[in-house]
Write a protein that holds these residues in place. Structure first.
Motif, PDB file in Angstrom:
ATOM      1  N   ASN A   1      68.271  11.220  -2.625  1.00  0.00           N
ATOM      2  CA  ASN A   1      68.014  12.125  -1.513  1.00  0.00           C
ATOM      3  C   ASN A   1      66.710  12.870  -1.760  1.00  0.00           C
TER       4      ASN A   1
ATOM      5  N   ASN B   1      65.723  16.600  -3.356  1.00  0.00           N
ATOM      6  CA  ASN B   1      65.625  16.598  -4.817  1.00  0.00           C
ATOM      7  C   ASN B   1      64.269  16.174  -5.377  1.00  0.00           C
TER       8      ASN B   1
ATOM      9  N   ILE C   1      68.941   2.918   1.201  1.00  0.00           N
ATOM     10  CA  ILE C   1      70.332   2.503   1.056  1.00  0.00           C
ATOM     11  C   ILE C   1      71.129   3.715   0.618  1.00  0.00           C
ATOM     12  N   ASN C   2      71.982   4.188   1.518  1.00  0.00           N
ATOM     13  CA  ASN C   2      72.667   5.454   1.256  1.00  0.00           C
ATOM     14  C   ASN C   2      73.859   5.569   2.200  1.00  0.00           C
TER      15      ASN C   2
ATOM     16  N   GLU D   1      70.407  10.831   5.100  1.00  0.00           N
ATOM     17  CA  GLU D   1      69.747  12.037   4.600  1.00  0.00           C
ATOM     18  C   GLU D   1      68.454  12.303   5.371  1.00  0.00           C
TER      19      GLU D   1
ATOM     20  N   ASN E   1      79.582   2.901  -3.858  1.00  0.00           N
ATOM     21  CA  ASN E   1      79.746   1.871  -4.889  1.00  0.00           C
ATOM     22  C   ASN E   1      79.544   0.434  -4.406  1.00  0.00           C
TER      23      ASN E   1
ATOM     24  N   ASP F   1      76.696  -1.040  -3.956  1.00  0.00           N
ATOM     25  CA  ASP F   1      75.338  -1.519  -4.261  1.00  0.00           C
ATOM     26  C   ASP F   1      75.282  -2.795  -5.097  1.00  0.00           C
TER      27      ASP F   1
ATOM     28  N   ALA G   1      68.320   6.780  -7.908  1.00  0.00           N
ATOM     29  CA  ALA G   1      68.712   7.991  -8.636  1.00  0.00           C
ATOM     30  C   ALA G   1      70.239   8.047  -8.750  1.00  0.00           C
ATOM     31  N   MET G   2      70.817   9.243  -8.596  1.00  0.00           N
ATOM     32  CA  MET G   2      72.220   9.465  -8.981  1.00  0.00           C
ATOM     33  C   MET G   2      73.256   8.681  -8.164  1.00  0.00           C
TER      34      MET G   2
ATOM     35  N   HIS H   1      78.114   5.808 -11.356  1.00  0.00           N
ATOM     36  CA  HIS H   1      79.233   4.958 -10.921  1.00  0.00           C
ATOM     37  C   HIS H   1      79.745   4.134 -12.105  1.00  0.00           C
TER      38      HIS H   1
ATOM     39  N   GLN I   1      82.160  11.621  -3.433  1.00  0.00           N
ATOM     40  CA  GLN I   1      80.927  11.714  -4.224  1.00  0.00           C
ATOM     41  C   GLN I   1      80.549  13.199  -4.307  1.00  0.00           C
TER      42      GLN I   1
ATOM     43  N   ARG J   1      74.214  17.300  -4.421  1.00  0.00           N
ATOM     44  CA  ARG J   1      73.485  18.562  -4.400  1.00  0.00           C
ATOM     45  C   ARG J   1      73.224  19.019  -2.971  1.00  0.00           C
TER      46      ARG J   1
ATOM     47  N   GLN K   1      70.088  24.460  -4.205  1.00  0.00           N
ATOM     48  CA  GLN K   1      70.566  24.602  -5.576  1.00  0.00           C
ATOM     49  C   GLN K   1      69.649  23.800  -6.476  1.00  0.00           C
TER      50      GLN K   1
ATOM     51  N   ASN L   1      70.811  21.828  -9.684  1.00  0.00           N
ATOM     52  CA  ASN L   1      71.979  21.509 -10.512  1.00  0.00           C
ATOM     53  C   ASN L   1      72.995  22.643 -10.424  1.00  0.00           C
TER      54      ASN L   1
ATOM     55  N   LYS M   1      79.939  10.100  -8.764  1.00  0.00           N
ATOM     56  CA  LYS M   1      79.857   9.618  -7.390  1.00  0.00           C
ATOM     57  C   LYS M   1      81.068   8.752  -7.018  1.00  0.00           C
TER      58      LYS M   1
HETATM   59  N1  LIG Z   1      65.936  20.882  -5.425  1.00  0.00           N
HETATM   60  C1  LIG Z   1      66.501  20.187  -6.393  1.00  0.00           C
HETATM   61  N2  LIG Z   1      65.803  19.209  -7.024  1.00  0.00           N
HETATM   62  C2  LIG Z   1      66.391  18.486  -7.989  1.00  0.00           C
HETATM   63  C3  LIG Z   1      67.709  18.772  -8.455  1.00  0.00           C
HETATM   64  C4  LIG Z   1      68.436  19.781  -7.761  1.00  0.00           C
HETATM   65  O1  LIG Z   1      69.627  20.026  -8.043  1.00  0.00           O
HETATM   66  N3  LIG Z   1      67.801  20.472  -6.755  1.00  0.00           N
HETATM   67  N4  LIG Z   1      68.252  18.086  -9.528  1.00  0.00           N
HETATM   68  C5  LIG Z   1      67.345  17.292 -10.344  1.00  0.00           C
HETATM   69  C6  LIG Z   1      68.124  16.314 -11.114  1.00  0.00           C
HETATM   70  S1  LIG Z   1      68.632  16.723 -12.699  1.00  0.00           S
HETATM   71  C7  LIG Z   1      68.343  15.054 -10.645  1.00  0.00           C
HETATM   72  S2  LIG Z   1      69.153  13.909 -11.616  1.00  0.00           S
HETATM   73  C8  LIG Z   1      67.828  14.613  -9.347  1.00  0.00           C
HETATM   74  C9  LIG Z   1      68.981  14.133  -8.469  1.00  0.00           C
HETATM   75  O2  LIG Z   1      68.509  13.569  -7.291  1.00  0.00           O
HETATM   76  P1  LIG Z   1      69.503  12.706  -6.349  1.00  0.00           P
HETATM   77  O3  LIG Z   1      69.982  11.514  -7.034  1.00  0.00           O
HETATM   78  O4  LIG Z   1      68.807  12.545  -5.049  1.00  0.00           O
HETATM   79  O5  LIG Z   1      70.732  13.762  -6.216  1.00  0.00           O
HETATM   80  P2  LIG Z   1      72.184  13.784  -5.527  1.00  0.00           P
HETATM   81  O6  LIG Z   1      72.306  15.013  -4.696  1.00  0.00           O
HETATM   82  O7  LIG Z   1      73.182  13.584  -6.576  1.00  0.00           O
HETATM   83  O8  LIG Z   1      72.121  12.626  -4.461  1.00  0.00           O
HETATM   84  C10 LIG Z   1      72.625  11.382  -4.616  1.00  0.00           C
HETATM   85  C11 LIG Z   1      72.309  10.541  -3.379  1.00  0.00           C
HETATM   86  O9  LIG Z   1      72.930   9.284  -3.553  1.00  0.00           O
HETATM   87  C12 LIG Z   1      73.715   8.951  -2.419  1.00  0.00           C
HETATM   88  N5  LIG Z   1      74.846   8.120  -2.874  1.00  0.00           N
HETATM   89  C13 LIG Z   1      76.044   8.532  -3.362  1.00  0.00           C
HETATM   90  N6  LIG Z   1      76.828   7.466  -3.695  1.00  0.00           N
HETATM   91  C14 LIG Z   1      76.097   6.360  -3.413  1.00  0.00           C
HETATM   92  C15 LIG Z   1      76.348   4.957  -3.544  1.00  0.00           C
HETATM   93  O10 LIG Z   1      77.417   4.516  -3.992  1.00  0.00           O
HETATM   94  N7  LIG Z   1      75.349   4.116  -3.182  1.00  0.00           N
HETATM   95  C16 LIG Z   1      74.142   4.571  -2.674  1.00  0.00           C
HETATM   96  N8  LIG Z   1      73.222   3.670  -2.357  1.00  0.00           N
HETATM   97  N9  LIG Z   1      73.913   5.879  -2.508  1.00  0.00           N
HETATM   98  C17 LIG Z   1      74.848   6.772  -2.893  1.00  0.00           C
HETATM   99  C18 LIG Z   1      74.117  10.289  -1.837  1.00  0.00           C
HETATM  100  O11 LIG Z   1      74.503  10.187  -0.477  1.00  0.00           O
HETATM  101  C19 LIG Z   1      72.866  11.117  -2.079  1.00  0.00           C
HETATM  102  O12 LIG Z   1      71.936  10.926  -1.047  1.00  0.00           O
HETATM  103  O13 LIG Z   1      67.149  15.657  -8.651  1.00  0.00           O
HETATM  104  C20 LIG Z   1      66.368  16.542  -9.449  1.00  0.00           C
HETATM  105  N10 LIG Z   1      65.694  17.453  -8.554  1.00  0.00           N
END
Ligand SMILES: Nc1nc2c(c(=O)[nH]1)N[C@H]1C(S)=C(S)[C@@H](COP(=O)(O)OP(=O)(O)OC[C@H]3O[C@@H](n4cnc5c(=O)[nH]c(N)nc54)[C@H](O)[C@@H]3O)O[C@H]1N2
Ligand SMILES: Nc1nc2c(c(=O)[nH]1)N[C@H]1C(S)=C(S)[C@@H](COP(=O)(O)OP(=O)(O)OC[C@H]3O[C@@H](n4cnc5c(=O)[nH]c(N)nc54)[C@H](O)[C@@H]3O)O[C@H]1N2
Ligand SMILES: [Mo]
Length: 773
Positions: A240, A244, A265-266, A270, A302, A304, A382-383, A388, A659, A662, A666, A668, A761
């Motif tokens: 996202n 993030n 792919i989500n 978003e 899950n 993917d 990313a996450m 998973h 899932q 964030r 916020q 984390n 997730k």
């Molecule tokens: N402002 C801000 N910035 C940050 C952070 C923060 O908390 N705030 N955190 C930092 C950190 S440590 C990290 S690791 C990164 C995290 O960055 P992201 O990985 O973008 O964080 P998440 O909010 O966990 O979002 C996970 C995304 O994956 C999607 N998703 C969930 N399950 C699946 C699935 O099975 N398949 C697919 N294809 N998509 C799925 C969700 O809908 C979501 O859009 O951001 C970093 N940057």
């Protein structure tokens, strides 16, 4: 020894509702990210929290050459021209949060017992302001009281020296620590005698590290920022970026202007994947911005691994009818295992793919066609991928497809895991790793003249198990908020309370100071934005971004208080107090001038020769064989195609997959505010996003409140109460809610295969009407 056997008085963290949550409002999700709103939100908050002088000083040096590196994410800075405002809304929030004018010292802790603090929300705790004094909670007491730095170091030294094995101590790191702090910290742990160096990576991109190291030979991404600009297809999986990694949107915008297409792919649409109003451009301030994703696959949670096996099958079929899709020259020259993998993919069960992804076959064909018609493809993730059960297998499938098309080691193409914490990749390079490679330990031995421990240490999940079972007794945290960030909150909190000593090197108050060991220390530290005059000279530190670029970072702000010490200074202080015998390491020299640490980094860390000089003269990019010369440092010298069986996870009837993600407000476990503008949420965080079909099927209505119970093989009931249901465009069967409030639901043993990452997730839950109001 200062410990007694009494149990601590602080109770387990209870879900508490923020007073402001009573005003929760729900609107429609946004269809674009950033724009004017982002500028006004970040400036208003900066002025409110830091005042005008600090706002100007901080925001104008943020991400500038000779300024400080933004701590909000690991996205790289542009190499050439930089904007005056080279930051995003969430970077500005992170800086404002650190620069807060409020401070908390001895008076605050005299007024608030630990039992009192335990009843406050995470949002409230961090909002109180910057920590200014070293504080100790002595065994049996319900209050933190001030302690001098020397006494604090002596407490740590005496606890460490009382342990019967060095493996009873754990040294956790959050990915914000600088390379210098990380290097001396791992040196402290190893000179003391343990590889117990878990880090936030264990909960984050560990699956990436395992997936990439086992296939291309190095656990890091293979692209530069320039590659994104040059790509003709960018795939963004499970990420996202609008929230993030907002500066990634600028790279996507440039790529689009150069003619690239984007495949997202989500499960969720978003806002940041749909459209971007660049706030740095006049057009972005008022106009409608650039459409981003050309195609959004609304995949089931899950799905993917199945999707990429299906895409691979379609690419192979396309190559059969019109050769050229497969880059045969690349496959033959640089890879192994192709034939076996091809056979496996040809046998793929399409029904399983449809069940796993929830996508019509035609949509998968369209996505595959985007790959067959592209010459330079970057895969970002990313996450949504790494957290998973099958994360490592999924990442290996990204690699398989990239190898098939020869997309590694050429301009405009490659693998791009998008890291989270701003220096999480650098910390790993510096040796923050519970499974250090032998070559690193050999070089450490040669440089410092001691034999480091060779057996692997505890990762984050094993740390909780060891504390719970009494095998670990001392926990030291270099930043972060282990209690709230880890899975299975009540188990983690109890494990931490079971420690004889916990030490948190922190900037702000959080849950880990409350669910703490019998003796607990809070050591207040300087943040990135602050001037570091350790040793009487202006120090700088270095960091490595998500694309392996290393550069210096220097804060300019007045520190939040005169007693604060730098992370380097604190670690060296602990080391001097704890390591009275054993290897002779000149700790005071390290804190007197960080160049002395950089000299050692240059001699110990592979790829860092001449480190001190290189970072003095503008920085450098760490070497990466596959990216630089298609050299794959695997045992065979070739990149590896990997066969992964396709297992479709199912849930019992009436259950949903949760899932945990964030909000836009916020970082984390740090909650800046209670809004999630892009998803239409105001003044509240206890919401559960759910599809209209699931609502109807389960007999609930939008606006109802429910309790969540998670189900896991161990039969333990895990609950998180009172979430407001919000109808949302999420696939049927898949729901979403914010972390860390939902961490009590993630079972400790629910981990990704091979990487051990908690499956944040994929949590199977059931809903019941809320029992409290
Ligand atoms: N402002 C801000 N910035 C940050 C952070 C923060 O908390 N705030 N955190 C930092 C950190 S440590 C990290 S690791 C990164 C995290 O960055 P992201 O990985 O973008 O964080 P998440 O909010 O966990 O979002 C996970 C995304 O994956 C999607 N998703 C969930 N399950 C699946 C699935 O099975 N398949 C697919 N294809 N998509 C799925 C969700 O809908 C979501 O859009 O951001 C970093 N940057
Ligand atoms: N359910 C669920 N759980 C998750 C995730 C998820 O998506 N879902 N994501 C996981 C991920 S990707 C990550 S990376 C982890 C994050 O885990 P952590 O890195 O442990 O947690 P943070 O919330 O980033 O840490 C916040 C605290 O760091 C301290 N801090 C801030 N700046 C500094 C500094 O400059 N120096 C020092 N010493 N301390 C500082 C402050 O005291 C603050 O309270 O959480 C993981 N947990
Ligand atoms: Mo992360």
């Amino acid at each position: 020894m200062t410990t007694t056997p009494e149990q601590p008085l602080s109770p387990a963290s209870e879900p508490v509702v923020d007073a402001e949550e009573a005003r929760l409002r729900v609107g429609s999700p946004a269809d674009h990210a950033a724009g004017l709103k982002a500028v006004t939100v970040s400036m208003a908050r900066a002025l409110r929290q830091m005042g005008p002088v600090k706002t100007a000083r901080n925001l104008l040096t943020l991400n500038q050459v000779d300024g400080f590196d933004c701590m909000s994410c690991a996205w790289p800075d542009p190499q050439g021209h930089r904007h005056t405002a080279e930051f995003c809304e969430n970077g500005a929030k992170a800086v404002s949060w650190e620069g807060a004018r409020e401070t908390i010292g001895p008076d605050f802790f005299a007024a608030h017992s630990i039992s009192d603090l335990a009843g406050r929300t995470d949002h409230w705790l961090e909002k109180q302001g910057r920590l200014t004094h070293p504080m100790v909670r002595r065994a049996g007491s319900d209050h933190y009281e001030p302690i001098s730095w020397d006494d604090a170091f002596a407490v740590i030294g005496s606890h460490l020296n009382d342990l019967t094995s060095p493996d009873q101590a754990v040294f956790y790191t959050s990915g914000r620590a600088s390379n210098e702090a990380a290097f001396v910290y791992q040196l402290l742990a190893r000179a003391y005698g343990t590889n117990n160096l878990p880090d936030c990576s264990n909960m984050c991109h560990e699956s990436t590290g395992v997936g990439l190291a086992s296939t291309i030979g190095i656990g890091k991404g293979s692209v530069s920022l320039e590659d994104l600009h040059l790509a003709d297809l960018i795939v963004v999986s499970g990420q996202n970026p609008g929230t993030n990694h907002p500066r990634m949107l600028t790279a996507l915008e440039i790529a689009k202007r150069n003619g690239a297409r984007i495949l997202a792919i989500n499960p969720l649409p978003e806002a940041g994947l749909l459209r971007f109003d660049n706030p740095q451009k006049p057009r972005g301030l008022a106009g409608h911005g650039t459409p981003l994703a050309d195609k959004l696959l609304r995949i089931r949670s899950n799905g993917d691994l199945a999707l990429w096996q299906a895409i691979a099958q379609l690419l192979l079929a396309a190559d059969d009818s019109a050769p050229g899709v497969v880059d045969r020259a690349f496959v033959e020259a640089y890879t192994s295992g192709f034939d076996l993998w091809k056979e496996h993919i040809r046998e793929l069960d399409r029904d399983a793919v449809l069940r796993a992804t929830g996508l019509p076959w035609a949509e998968i064909e369209e996505a595959a066609a985007m790959l067959t018609s592209s010459e330079r493809i970057v895969h970002c993730w990313a996450m949504g991928i790494t957290q998973h059960h099958n994360a490592v297998a999924t990442i290996r499938e990204f690699v398989n497809v990239a190898l098939l098309q020869g997309m590694i080691g050429k301009p405009g193409a490659g693998l791009c895991p998008v890291r989270g914490h701003s220096n999480v990749q650098g910390d790993r390079s510096m040796g923050i790793w519970e499974k250090p490679p032998a070559v690193f330990l050999d070089r450490l031995r040669d440089e410092f003249g001691f034999e480091p421990p060779r057996h692997h240490g505890y990762d984050a999940v094993d740390t909780v198990r060891a504390l719970r079972d009494g095998k670990a007794k001392v926990f030291i945290g270099l930043g972060g908020n282990f209690v709230a960030a880890m899975s299975d909150t009540s188990v983690t909190a109890a494990a931490m309370r079971n420690a004889t000593l916990t030490v948190q090197i922190s900037t702000k108050l959080n849950r880990s100071h409350i669910d703490a060991g019998r003796t607990a220390l809070i050591l207040p530290t300087l943040g990135r934005t602050e001037r570091d005059l350790t040793g009487g000279i202006e120090q700088r530190v270095t960091v490595e971004d998500s694309m392996s670029a290393v550069h210096a970072s220097r804060g300019r702000s007045q520190p939040a208080g005169p007693l604060l010490r730098s992370e380097v200074d604190i670690v060296c202080g602990i080391a001097s107090a704890a390591l009275r015998t054993g290897p002779q390491i000149p700790w005071p020299d390290f804190s007197a001038d960080y160049d002395a640490i950089r000299e050692r980094i240059g001699r110990v860390v592979p790829g860092c020769d001449g480190y001190a000089e290189k970072v003095r003269t503008g920085g450098f990019t760490m070497p990466h064989g596959p990216r630089d010369s298609r050299t794959f440092p695997t045992p065979s010298g070739r990149a590896v195609f990997t066969v992964s069986p396709l297992e479709v996870l199912t849930v019992p009837p009436g259950r949903l997959v949760l899932q945990t993600l964030r909000s836009h407000d916020q970082f984390n476990t740090t909650i800046y505010g209670l809004d999630d503008r892009y998803r239409g949420i105001r003044s509240g965080r206890r919401v559960l996003f759910i599809s209209a079909e699931d609502l109807a099927e389960l007999g609930f209505a939008d606006g109802d409140h429910v309790d969540l119970t998670s189900e896991w093989a161990d039969g333990v009931t895990r609950r998180a109460d009172r979430f407001r249901l919000v109808t949302y465009p999420t696939p049927k069967g898949c729901v979403a809610a914010y972390y860390p409030e939902t961490n009590p639901l993630v079972p400790l043993d629910s981990q990704a295969a091979e990487s051990g990452t908690p499956t944040s997730k994929w949590v199977v839950v059931r809903l019941s009407p809320a029992t409290t109001s």
